[in-house]
Design an enzyme around this catalytic site. Structure first.
Site, PDB file in Angstrom:
ATOM      1  N   ALA A   1       0.799  -1.231   0.000  1.00 54.82           N
ATOM      2  CA  ALA A   1       0.000   0.000   0.000  1.00 54.82           C
ATOM      3  C   ALA A   1       0.830   1.278   0.000  1.00 54.82           C
ATOM      4  O   ALA A   1       0.288   2.353   0.235  1.00 54.82           O
ATOM      5  CB  ALA A   1      -0.936  -0.002   1.207  1.00 54.82           C
ATOM      6  N   ASN A   2       2.116   1.189  -0.285  1.00 57.92           N
ATOM      7  CA  ASN A   2       2.948   2.392  -0.246  1.00 57.92           C
ATOM      8  C   ASN A   2       3.105   3.047  -1.618  1.00 57.92           C
ATOM      9  O   ASN A   2       3.668   4.134  -1.741  1.00 57.92           O
ATOM     10  CB  ASN A   2       4.344   2.076   0.308  1.00 57.92           C
ATOM     11  CG  ASN A   2       5.103   1.079  -0.545  1.00 57.92           C
ATOM     12  OD1 ASN A   2       4.818  -0.118  -0.465  1.00 57.92           O
ATOM     13  ND2 ASN A   2       6.041   1.542  -1.357  1.00 57.92           N
TER      14      ASN A   2
ATOM     15  N   GLY B   1       1.477   3.099  -6.088  1.00 55.21           N
ATOM     16  CA  GLY B   1       0.565   2.641  -7.118  1.00 55.21           C
ATOM     17  C   GLY B   1      -0.881   2.507  -6.673  1.00 55.21           C
ATOM     18  O   GLY B   1      -1.409   3.319  -5.914  1.00 55.21           O
ATOM     19  N   ILE B   2      -1.523   1.443  -7.163  1.00 49.09           N
ATOM     20  CA  ILE B   2      -2.934   1.218  -6.877  1.00 49.09           C
ATOM     21  C   ILE B   2      -3.164   1.006  -5.390  1.00 49.09           C
ATOM     22  O   ILE B   2      -4.149   1.491  -4.828  1.00 49.09           O
ATOM     23  CB  ILE B   2      -3.465   0.005  -7.663  1.00 49.09           C
ATOM     24  CG1 ILE B   2      -3.249   0.194  -9.159  1.00 49.09           C
ATOM     25  CG2 ILE B   2      -4.950  -0.202  -7.379  1.00 49.09           C
ATOM     26  CD1 ILE B   2      -3.561  -1.042  -9.985  1.00 49.09           C
ATOM     27  N   GLY B   3      -2.249   0.281  -4.737  1.00 50.44           N
ATOM     28  CA  GLY B   3      -2.405   0.010  -3.311  1.00 50.44           C
ATOM     29  C   GLY B   3      -2.465   1.281  -2.493  1.00 50.44           C
ATOM     30  O   GLY B   3      -3.313   1.429  -1.600  1.00 50.44           O
TER      31      GLY B   3
ATOM     32  N   SER C   1      -4.978 -10.327 -13.310  1.00 49.05           N
ATOM     33  CA  SER C   1      -4.479  -9.431 -14.361  1.00 49.05           C
ATOM     34  C   SER C   1      -5.204  -9.695 -15.670  1.00 49.05           C
ATOM     35  O   SER C   1      -5.411 -10.849 -16.062  1.00 49.05           O
ATOM     36  CB  SER C   1      -2.981  -9.653 -14.568  1.00 49.05           C
ATOM     37  OG  SER C   1      -2.527  -8.964 -15.722  1.00 49.05           O
TER      38      SER C   1
ATOM     39  N   TYR D   1       5.026 -14.769 -13.552  1.00 44.24           N
ATOM     40  CA  TYR D   1       3.968 -13.876 -13.059  1.00 44.24           C
ATOM     41  C   TYR D   1       2.584 -14.396 -13.428  1.00 44.24           C
ATOM     42  O   TYR D   1       1.698 -14.493 -12.569  1.00 44.24           O
ATOM     43  CB  TYR D   1       4.172 -12.477 -13.637  1.00 44.24           C
ATOM     44  CG  TYR D   1       3.088 -11.490 -13.267  1.00 44.24           C
ATOM     45  CD1 TYR D   1       3.063 -10.885 -12.017  1.00 44.24           C
ATOM     46  CD2 TYR D   1       2.082 -11.165 -14.176  1.00 44.24           C
ATOM     47  CE1 TYR D   1       2.056  -9.981 -11.676  1.00 44.24           C
ATOM     48  CE2 TYR D   1       1.082 -10.258 -13.844  1.00 44.24           C
ATOM     49  CZ  TYR D   1       1.071  -9.675 -12.598  1.00 44.24           C
ATOM     50  OH  TYR D   1       0.071  -8.794 -12.260  1.00 44.24           O
TER      51      TYR D   1
END
Length: 302
Positions: free
Chosen positions: A11-12, A14-16, A137, A166
């Site tokens: 959460a630090n 981008g989307i998070g 994804s 991935y």
């Protein structure tokens, strides 16, 4: 809506990070679970609200245990667990092993979310309407023949590429979502997956990426949505009351249900992947399916 406690991994940035800000802005308590406690603290200072910075390295079993021990000490319940963090470094040319002896992408993107969920299930199950959210994804659409290599999921004897690792891990998470929803049938906890569309990437996070790849992603970004746009899907999947009875669903960025890949829906393939998963983790599932006729042993876990 009563305030909820929501854990978001990675959460630090981008989307998070955008999701954490969006959800905290509605008055909910958000745990920023990040590999770097320093970066988590910086994000917390910027986001404000009822947020808590916590260290969680999903490539480390010890870190997962320490984080979940902390949750048990500090939190009576967890309402939502969002598995946002993922390892996808396109600059890698060789597989990287964790300290625990696992291929890093396979462990970080698949085994770790399963372990984290299992160790927190007793807190999630106490929520009036707990939710486990995995992240898939849209790129899987370009890999229609993707499977999980049961014999060699960690690329010990086959050619490694970060993309192959991935998408294998994301496919496995699709299968875990379907399986978990089945195990949670009859409880107030749901399990759903969000299919992330093309989202603008902060290329500064990948300084070792070849220039041609940077150029390619810069071109793709012209047609991509912003992290903030994807954030709305995260927030609604976590909070929308209309989704309280929906489980085992793959949701696109517009919150529409879309089909899982055919392989991911195959019951036998799901069973094989989940047997492999728990065998590698060396644990038994925290929840098992039971119906009205009484408890049932999960097939393959005897």
């Amino acid at each position: 809506m009563p305030a909820k406690t929501i854990i978001i991994t990675g959460a630090n940035s981008g989307i998070g990070r955008a999701a954490a800000a969006r959800i905290a802005g509605e008055g909910h308590r958000v745990i920023l679970a990040c590999r770097s406690l320093e970066k988590a603290a910086a994000a917390r200072a910027d986001i404000g609200g009822n947020t808590i910075a916590a260290e969680l390295d999903l490539a480390s079993r010890r870190s997962i245990h320490a984080f979940t021990d902390w949750v048990h000490q500090e939190l009576d319940q967890v309402d939502v667990l969002i598995h946002n963090a993922a390892d996808f470094d396109l600059s890698k040319t060789e597989r990287e092993m964790t300290a625990d002896g696992f291929e890093r992408i396979w462990f970080t993107n698949h085994l770790a979310p399963v372990l984290l969920t299992d160790r927190l299930m007793d807190r999630i199950i106490t929520s009036p309407q707990g939710r486990v959210i995995t992240v898939s994804s849209k790129g899987l659409l370009a890999h229609p023949f993707q499977t999980v290599n049961i014999d060699d999921p960690m690329f010990a004897t086959r050619r490694f590429t970060p993309a192959a690792a991935y998408y294998q891990s994301k496919l496995a998470q699709n299968m875990y979502t379907i399986w978990l929803a089945q195990q949670l049938s009859g409880t107030m906890v749901t399990a759903n997956a969000i299919r992330v569309s093309k989202v603008k990437i902060d290329l500064a996070r990948f300084p070792d990426l070849p220039q041609w790849m940077k150029n390619l992603y810069a071109l793709k970004s012209l047609l991509a949505i912003t992290p903030e746009q994807m954030t709305e899907t995260y927030a609604r999947t976590a909070l929308d009351p209309s989704l309280r009875n929906r489980s085992g669903t793959l949701l696109d960025h517009q919150l529409k249900a879309v089909p899982f890949p055919a392989y991911a829906k195959d019951p036998l393939c799901i069973e094989r992947v989940m047997i492999l998963t728990y065998r590698q983790l060396g644990i038994q599932p925290a929840v098992t399916f039971s119906d009205a006729s009484g408890p049932a042993e999960p097939t393959g876990f005897r």
